[in-house]
Design a protein around this motif. Structure first.
Motif, short mmCIF file in Angstrom:
data_model
loop_
_atom_site.label_atom_id
_atom_site.label_comp_id
_atom_site.label_asym_id
_atom_site.label_seq_id
_atom_site.Cartn_x
_atom_site.Cartn_y
_atom_site.Cartn_z
N ALA A 265 0.62 -1.21 -0.20
CA ALA A 265 -0.03 -0.27 -0.06
C ALA A 265 0.89 1.37 0.05
O ALA A 265 0.15 2.16 -0.19
CB ALA A 265 -1.20 0.03 1.19
N GLY A 266 2.02 1.28 0.24
CA GLY A 266 3.00 2.30 0.17
C GLY A 266 2.71 3.15 1.51
O GLY A 266 3.00 4.37 1.43
N LYS A 267 2.21 2.62 2.45
CA LYS A 267 1.60 3.56 3.59
C LYS A 267 3.20 3.96 4.76
O LYS A 267 3.99 3.06 4.77
CB LYS A 267 0.69 2.95 4.62
CG LYS A 267 -0.37 2.56 3.74
CD LYS A 267 -1.33 2.76 4.70
CE LYS A 267 -2.93 2.46 3.98
NZ LYS A 267 -3.73 3.12 4.15
N PRO A 268 3.31 4.85 5.22
CA PRO A 268 4.30 5.59 5.68
C PRO A 268 4.38 4.83 7.28
O PRO A 268 3.55 4.58 7.85
CB PRO A 268 4.00 6.94 6.13
CG PRO A 268 2.70 7.19 6.10
CD PRO A 268 2.11 6.25 5.08
N ARG A 269 5.74 4.36 7.57
CA ARG A 269 5.94 3.81 8.71
C ARG A 269 7.41 4.45 9.41
O ARG A 269 8.06 4.98 8.68
CB ARG A 269 6.17 2.43 8.61
CG ARG A 269 5.15 1.43 8.32
CD ARG A 269 3.88 1.52 9.43
NE ARG A 269 2.94 0.73 8.93
CZ ARG A 269 1.81 0.97 8.27
NH1 ARG A 269 1.69 2.13 8.29
NH2 ARG A 269 1.03 0.24 8.12
N GLY A 270 7.41 4.51 10.94
CA GLY A 270 8.37 4.99 11.56
C GLY A 270 8.68 4.25 12.68
O GLY A 270 8.45 3.19 12.58
N ILE A 271 9.28 4.82 13.87
CA ILE A 271 9.42 4.17 15.15
C ILE A 271 8.05 3.83 15.53
O ILE A 271 7.12 4.59 15.81
CB ILE A 271 10.15 5.11 16.13
CG1 ILE A 271 11.61 5.55 15.66
CG2 ILE A 271 10.31 4.67 17.41
CD1 ILE A 271 12.51 4.38 15.81
N PHE A 272 8.02 2.40 15.92
CA PHE A 272 6.84 1.92 16.77
C PHE A 272 7.21 1.41 17.93
O PHE A 272 6.88 1.96 19.14
CB PHE A 272 6.19 0.71 15.61
CG PHE A 272 4.80 0.18 16.40
CD1 PHE A 272 3.81 1.05 16.53
CD2 PHE A 272 4.77 -0.94 17.03
CE1 PHE A 272 2.68 0.60 17.08
CE2 PHE A 272 3.93 -1.48 17.48
CZ PHE A 272 2.61 -0.86 17.62
N CYS A 273 7.97 0.34 18.14
CA CYS A 273 8.29 0.03 19.48
C CYS A 273 9.69 0.35 19.96
O CYS A 273 9.82 0.68 21.19
CB CYS A 273 8.49 -1.83 19.25
SG CYS A 273 10.23 -2.12 18.48
N GLY A 274 10.68 0.74 19.27
CA GLY A 274 11.64 1.53 19.55
C GLY A 274 12.78 0.59 20.18
O GLY A 274 13.85 0.99 20.75
N ILE A 275 12.45 -0.83 20.13
CA ILE A 275 13.58 -1.67 21.04
C ILE A 275 13.80 -2.85 19.92
O ILE A 275 14.32 -3.90 20.50
CB ILE A 275 12.78 -2.36 22.19
CG1 ILE A 275 11.56 -3.04 22.18
CG2 ILE A 275 12.81 -0.96 23.36
CD1 ILE A 275 11.10 -3.64 23.21
N GLY A 276 13.65 -2.81 18.73
CA GLY A 276 14.09 -3.76 17.67
C GLY A 276 13.29 -5.15 17.63
O GLY A 276 13.72 -5.95 16.98
N VAL A 277 11.93 -4.83 18.21
CA VAL A 277 11.10 -6.18 18.16
C VAL A 277 10.22 -5.91 16.64
O VAL A 277 10.21 -7.02 16.04
CB VAL A 277 10.19 -6.07 19.15
CG1 VAL A 277 9.27 -7.34 19.13
CG2 VAL A 277 10.78 -6.22 20.41
N CYS A 278 9.88 -4.85 16.24
CA CYS A 278 9.03 -4.69 15.03
C CYS A 278 9.86 -4.53 13.91
O CYS A 278 11.25 -4.30 14.03
CB CYS A 278 8.09 -3.85 15.23
SG CYS A 278 8.48 -2.09 15.23
N PHE A 279 9.13 -4.03 12.73
CA PHE A 279 10.16 -3.73 11.78
C PHE A 279 9.62 -2.65 10.80
O PHE A 279 9.81 -2.30 9.87
CB PHE A 279 10.13 -4.95 10.54
CG PHE A 279 10.50 -6.27 10.91
CD1 PHE A 279 11.97 -6.55 10.87
CD2 PHE A 279 9.73 -7.13 11.68
CE1 PHE A 279 12.51 -7.69 11.43
CE2 PHE A 279 10.45 -8.38 11.92
CZ PHE A 279 11.65 -8.60 11.87
N ASP A 280 8.92 -1.66 11.60
CA ASP A 280 8.57 -0.29 11.14
C ASP A 280 9.56 0.55 11.01
O ASP A 280 9.14 1.59 10.10
CB ASP A 280 7.29 0.07 12.16
CG ASP A 280 5.91 -0.42 11.79
OD1 ASP A 280 5.93 -1.06 11.03
OD2 ASP A 280 5.12 -0.04 12.55
N CYS A 281 10.68 0.58 11.61
CA CYS A 281 11.82 1.57 11.44
C CYS A 281 12.83 1.20 10.35
O CYS A 281 13.83 1.91 10.46
CB CYS A 281 12.29 1.93 12.73
SG CYS A 281 13.24 0.68 13.28
#
Length: 108
Positions: A56-72
């Motif tokens: 979808a080309g949706k923007p992502r950034g910091i989510f968890c901030g601890i390396g668990v997710c892949f948003d950043c």
């Protein structure tokens, strides 16, 4: 770019920092301090979008901030899938928004 860092005169913790340096994000200089992650420096500069989703080309950034997710995920020095929240900022890094699975890093 914005500067969202606490200014020294308002810093009740009196954090002492070493000399700042810069790296580039989308060909714009970003200030960082030794010990900061790329993600921390980008957020301090008011930058919140680090990648876009595959379909979808949706923007992502910091989510968890601890390396668990892949948003950043970012492209750093031509290498895709680098976690901004876990990677120390370094002088003269070339950082770009990751598009999808990192296809953009292979462009000429």
């Amino acid at each position: 770019m914005k500067n969202l860092r606490i200014q020294p005169e308002r810093d009740i913790a009196q954090v002492e920092r070493e000399e700042p340096f810069t790296f580039s994000f989308e060909e714009q200089p970003v200030t960082a301090y030794p010990g900061e992650t790329i993600g921390a420096a980008l957020i301090a500069a008011g930058i919140l979008t680090f990648r876009t989703t595959r379909k979808a080309g949706k923007p992502r950034g910091i989510f968890c901030g601890i390396g668990v997710c892949f948003d950043c995920l970012l492209v750093v020095n031509g290498r895709p899938n680098v976690r901004a929240c876990m990677t120390p900022a370094r002088p003269n890094m070339l950082v770009k928004v990751q598009v999808g699975a990192g296809e953009r890093c292979y462009e000429n």
